[in-house]
Design a protein around this motif. Structure first.
Motif, short mmCIF file in Angstrom:
data_model
loop_
_atom_site.label_atom_id
_atom_site.label_comp_id
_atom_site.label_asym_id
_atom_site.label_seq_id
_atom_site.Cartn_x
_atom_site.Cartn_y
_atom_site.Cartn_z
N ILE A 1 -0.57 1.32 1.16
CA ILE A 1 -1.20 0.40 0.20
C ILE A 1 -1.78 -0.81 0.92
O ILE A 1 -2.90 -1.26 0.62
CB ILE A 1 -0.16 -0.03 -0.86
CG1 ILE A 1 0.19 1.17 -1.76
CG2 ILE A 1 -0.69 -1.19 -1.70
CD1 ILE A 1 1.34 0.91 -2.71
N MET A 2 -1.03 -1.35 1.89
CA MET A 2 -1.52 -2.51 2.64
C MET A 2 -2.82 -2.17 3.37
O MET A 2 -3.79 -2.94 3.35
CB MET A 2 -0.47 -2.98 3.64
CG MET A 2 0.80 -3.54 3.02
SD MET A 2 0.51 -5.03 2.02
CE MET A 2 1.05 -4.45 0.42
N LYS A 3 -2.86 -0.99 4.03
CA LYS A 3 -4.07 -0.62 4.76
C LYS A 3 -5.25 -0.39 3.82
O LYS A 3 -6.37 -0.81 4.11
CB LYS A 3 -3.82 0.64 5.59
CG LYS A 3 -5.03 1.02 6.44
CD LYS A 3 -4.74 2.16 7.40
CE LYS A 3 -5.95 2.46 8.28
NZ LYS A 3 -5.68 3.55 9.24
N ALA A 4 -5.00 0.26 2.69
CA ALA A 4 -6.08 0.48 1.72
C ALA A 4 -6.65 -0.84 1.23
O ALA A 4 -7.87 -0.99 1.07
CB ALA A 4 -5.57 1.31 0.54
N CYS A 5 -5.78 -1.81 1.02
CA CYS A 5 -6.26 -3.13 0.55
C CYS A 5 -7.06 -3.83 1.65
O CYS A 5 -8.08 -4.46 1.36
CB CYS A 5 -5.06 -3.98 0.12
SG CYS A 5 -5.52 -5.42 -0.85
N VAL A 6 -6.60 -3.73 2.89
CA VAL A 6 -7.34 -4.33 4.01
C VAL A 6 -8.75 -3.73 4.09
O VAL A 6 -9.74 -4.47 4.21
CB VAL A 6 -6.58 -4.10 5.33
CG1 VAL A 6 -7.48 -4.43 6.53
CG2 VAL A 6 -5.33 -4.95 5.38
N THR B 1 -7.49 6.67 -0.28
CA THR B 1 -8.37 6.00 -1.23
C THR B 1 -7.56 5.24 -2.28
O THR B 1 -6.44 5.66 -2.63
CB THR B 1 -9.28 7.02 -1.94
OG1 THR B 1 -8.45 7.96 -2.64
CG2 THR B 1 -10.15 7.75 -0.95
N PRO B 2 -8.08 4.13 -2.80
CA PRO B 2 -7.33 3.34 -3.79
C PRO B 2 -6.86 4.13 -4.99
O PRO B 2 -5.77 3.88 -5.53
CB PRO B 2 -8.33 2.25 -4.19
CG PRO B 2 -9.20 2.08 -2.99
CD PRO B 2 -9.34 3.46 -2.41
N SER B 3 -7.65 5.10 -5.44
CA SER B 3 -7.27 5.85 -6.64
C SER B 3 -6.09 6.79 -6.39
O SER B 3 -5.46 7.26 -7.35
CB SER B 3 -8.46 6.66 -7.14
OG SER B 3 -8.91 7.57 -6.14
N ALA B 4 -5.76 7.09 -5.12
CA ALA B 4 -4.68 8.04 -4.80
C ALA B 4 -3.47 7.36 -4.17
O ALA B 4 -2.59 8.04 -3.64
CB ALA B 4 -5.21 9.12 -3.86
N LEU B 5 -3.39 6.05 -4.24
CA LEU B 5 -2.30 5.33 -3.57
C LEU B 5 -0.95 5.61 -4.25
O LEU B 5 -0.87 5.70 -5.48
CB LEU B 5 -2.58 3.83 -3.57
CG LEU B 5 -3.67 3.38 -2.60
CD1 LEU B 5 -4.00 1.92 -2.79
CD2 LEU B 5 -3.26 3.65 -1.15
#
Length: 425
Positions: free
Chosen positions: A187-192, A222-226
């Motif tokens: 989640i942290m990497k996706a947000c970055v 991808t954000p939708s699959a976090l």
């Protein structure tokens, strides 16, 4: 990128001195794609052709070369305040409601340094995450299957005698290893990666680039699959809880179920309804104010029904039209006080619908006291405005305000005075 700032219910022009028509259409499309926008997006923005009017939604919405920042406003005087001052008030409320653990000095400094709410959120996230990552990445044991020359862990007998039946030099091993590729860090990497496309600050861009390098071992999702539901905050990872809340806000998992960016990769929307934020802020402060009183504060509870099958000579048991008061103050099993928060300017008067709602609560929950709670005008102290009795009953309806721009200690004292007026008199 064209950037504009307005307050709730304010308007921004479309034309020579504002957004172009194509930019306005892009913002409207982002509003329609957002869950909080309703079926046609008008819960966020309304199109009046020559101007766009903001509604009671606060935050930032951006798409294709345009961004619109919507700041909170409950009093006409607030329109004269500098945006940085209003951002500071808003960040204080978010800090309390979401538990972001931001000091008063940090929030004030960042609100004056940032060009918009979006820059403020991204800068805060980048600074916090980089600090934590430099302290060390959290790791969890994960089961790994690999073919090795020497046995490690346990032998996978089935795979050994099927896949490697003709290769005795390979051992099918199954073992546990400490890994950083865990749901929290995904989640942290996706947000970055997501916010890197939307910050305008070169200093923040450099920090995000360093974070991308430090998180290279973590898979990109991808954000939708976090895997939000698989994140577990325990004693060892408690220091990551505020960062997880920031990620929820930036990736659209707070106050909304979907995010416009999942449909519009070039856009970002960080939006939340001020009614919900005001309710959450008051509830947290009320819990702190009543911590030693023996009273419980319940938010969005109750869930009692208004109507049910009628039978002559029997009390009706509700089965339909459920109710959900904002805040219940309970003393044991009894509802002592019902508070309904309203992010409105009280000088406009009390809505008749709000009074009807409180009358229904009095009947269904048998509560002797009901409170309609509004934000006080900036610079004014919270005070009891009016007190009424409900016709044909003994219930009391109070209309009160609380200051949201003062200190937390003052606000909690106002709330204690509201709950225990005689003791404070």
């Amino acid at each position: 990128m064209t950037h504009r700032t307005v307050h709730e219910w304010g308007r921004v022009s479309v034309g020579d001195d504002g957004f172009t028509r194509s930019q306005a259409d892009a913002l409207l499309a982002a509003a329609r794609a957002h869950r909080l926008g309703g079926t046609d997006g008008t819960d966020i923005l309304c199109d009046h052709y020559r101007h766009l009017r903001a509604r009671q939604m606060v935050g930032v919405i951006a798409a294709r070369g345009a961004s619109l920042e919507i700041l909170p406003k409950v009093d006409p005087a607030m329109s004269d305040d500098a945006p940085a001052t209003v951002r500071g008030r808003l960040m204080h409320m978010l800090n309390v409601a979401l538990g972001l653990d931001i000091s008063a000095g940090e929030a004030s400094a960042m609100s004056h340094r940032a060009d918009s709410l979006l820059d403020l959120f991204i800068t805060l996230f980048a600074d916090r995450l980089l600090s934590e990552v430099r302290r060390g990445l959290p790791r969890q044991y994960q089961q790994v299957e690999d073919d090795l020359l020497a046995l490690r862990g346990r032998l996978d007998v089935i795979r050994q005698f099927t896949v490697h039946a003709v290769r005795p030099d390979r051992l099918a091993c199954r073992f546990d290893t400490l890994a950083v590729d865990i749901p929290l860090m995904q989640i942290m990497k996706a947000c970055v990666l997501f916010v890197s496309r939307h910050t305008r600050s070169m200093a923040t861009q450099r920090k995000l680039a360093e974070l991308r390098f430090l998180l290279d071992e973590v898979r990109t999702i991808t954000p939708s699959a976090l895997p939000w539901k698989r994140v577990r905050i325990d004693r060892a990872s408690r220091r990551w809880s505020s960062l997880l809340e920031l990620a929820r806000l930036l990736l659209g998992q707070r106050w909304q179920e979907t995010h416009a960016a999942s449909h519009e990769p070039e856009g970002i929307s960080v939006l939340f309804p001020m009614n919900d934020l005001f309710e959450a802020y008051v509830a947290v402060q009320l819990r702190r104010a009543l911590a030693d009183s023996g009273l419980d504060v319940v938010t969005q509870g109750g869930l009692r029904y208004c109507l049910g099958p009628w039978r002559e000579g029997e009390d009706t048991v509700g089965t339909s039209f459920s109710t959900r008061p904002d805040i219940l103050v309970r003393g044991g099993s009894e509802v002592e006080i019902i508070l309904d928060t309203k992010w409105k300017n009280l000088t406009n008067g009390v809505s008749q619908a709000d009074v009807y709602q409180m009358m229904a609560y009095a009947r269904i929950y048998h509560s002797p006291r009901l409170v309609l709670l509004y934000p006080a005008a900036p610079g004014a102290n919270g005070r009891e405005v009016e007190m009424h009795g409900l016709a044909s009953g003994r219930e009391r309806l109070e209309i009160a305000t609380v200051a949201v721009d003062g200190s937390e200690a003052e606000l909690r004292e106002e709330l204690r005075h509201l709950i225990f007026p005689r003791m404070h008199a």
